[in-house]
Design a protein around this motif. Sequence first.
Motif, PDB file in Angstrom:
ATOM      1  N   GLU A   1      46.654 124.096  49.925  1.00  0.00           N
ATOM      2  CA  GLU A   1      46.702 122.740  50.472  1.00  0.00           C
ATOM      3  C   GLU A   1      45.392 121.987  50.216  1.00  0.00           C
ATOM      4  OE1 GLU A   1      47.491 125.480  52.009  1.00  0.00           O
ATOM      5  OE2 GLU A   1      49.429 125.297  53.037  1.00  0.00           O
TER       6      GLU A   1
ATOM      7  N   PHE B   1      50.526 121.078  47.518  1.00  0.00           N
ATOM      8  CA  PHE B   1      51.480 121.240  48.614  1.00  0.00           C
ATOM      9  C   PHE B   1      52.648 120.282  48.390  1.00  0.00           C
ATOM     10  CE2 PHE B   1      48.207 118.175  49.933  1.00  0.00           C
ATOM     11  CZ  PHE B   1      48.967 117.055  50.243  1.00  0.00           C
TER      12      PHE B   1
ATOM     13  N   THR C   1      48.834 119.009  57.528  1.00  0.00           N
ATOM     14  CA  THR C   1      48.323 119.830  56.441  1.00  0.00           C
ATOM     15  C   THR C   1      46.802 119.924  56.534  1.00  0.00           C
ATOM     16  OG1 THR C   1      48.407 120.185  54.041  1.00  0.00           O
ATOM     17  CG2 THR C   1      48.090 117.915  54.796  1.00  0.00           C
TER      18      THR C   1
END
Length: 411
Positions: free
Chosen positions: A34, A39, A103
């Motif tokens: 990420e 992602f 995230t």
Amino acid sequence: MLIYRILSTILFIISLPVYAAVRKIEGKSFGWKEKFGDFDAPDLGDKVIMFHGVSVGEVIALENLIKKTKETFPNYKIVVTTGTKTGQEIAHKKYDNIADFITYFPFDITFCVEKFLNKIKPSVVLIAETELWPTFAAYCHNKNIPLFVINGRISDATFKSYRFLKGFFKELFKNYTEILTQSEEDKNKFIQIGAPESKTQVMKNLKFDVKRISADIEIGKGSNRIIIAGSTHKGEDEIVLTTFTKLKKDFPDIKLLIAPRHLTRLNEVKSLTEKTGLKFGQRSNNDTFENNEIIILDTMGELSKMYQICDFAFIGGSFNKTGGHNPLEAIVYDKPAISGPSIHNFRDIYWILGRSKAGKVVKTPQELTNYMAKLLSDKEFYAQACEDCKTVFASQQGAMEFVIDRLKNIL
């Protein structure tokens, strides 16, 4: 800034194998995909408000603001990012039903930032406290994405080192829309390291946007004085119970409400309480202080409102490595709060509280006993501590609405 971006990218690539190996050995190789911008993001559209809190304390501080933002701007998607694994865990726990995507914040390297921004496409970015990332800021500026520091603060130690890099920071802050700080002191620190005075404002502290919970609590307080030990962890119950037993000899009118952080430890806490020889009951059985010296709070979701019936509180998670819990849950009711030495999740809060008698950080169990005795024996000292709670809150509230107003101006 261009030189920084080139050099930081080269250094990052060169050091990456060693850094990756060290992080893996330390068990901290989390969120790497990420952070590289690798992602799968949902289709967020072109109306996105992004919040960043690096770790637990910052993520918790953003809670009320994120909820209010969702309520005020229902047509916008909410994205929350963190920099640490614990921050990510807390973000999911608190915001899974609020945020549209959670995230990690990208590495501050050109290709990582570019991939991240191309996927998220934020309409505005709000970064909590002192996370200053030059490449990310430059990309936001180039893409005309408003970028704010909110709840901004700079510790004394950080300020001492940052002020020698004023030229660097002066260029960096050109990429920010505004720097919104917790205090006048923090505002002056940002200005002294290069932030434009016209862009730097005091918003006060988001963590103080805590509301009282009005509730009728039948627990048989009577004329007794109640001490709450809130969110205690393993090893802390013994400290609290030993302290209470000692104090009970000199102050027979005191009662203890002990609230373990995790109810899976209930049997352990009951066993420890039995050893005191004092009569105790459980909240789940509707036991009261009319015929008990100690009540174990073994029900869910009641601790916050219970603080209104106490005279002062010990805040747990502070005599181990947890980093403490929120003392403002007690302070909001004008009840002084005491914590052990581990307070890194709320260090800025205790810095504010510690300038008055509203909050106290003690280093040892004996110091805890002594300070509680002071609150119980010195009426004038206790009255001032309660008054300081009111004063501190009055001086710090309003931060959430300040930020919401800023968002209304640009969205």
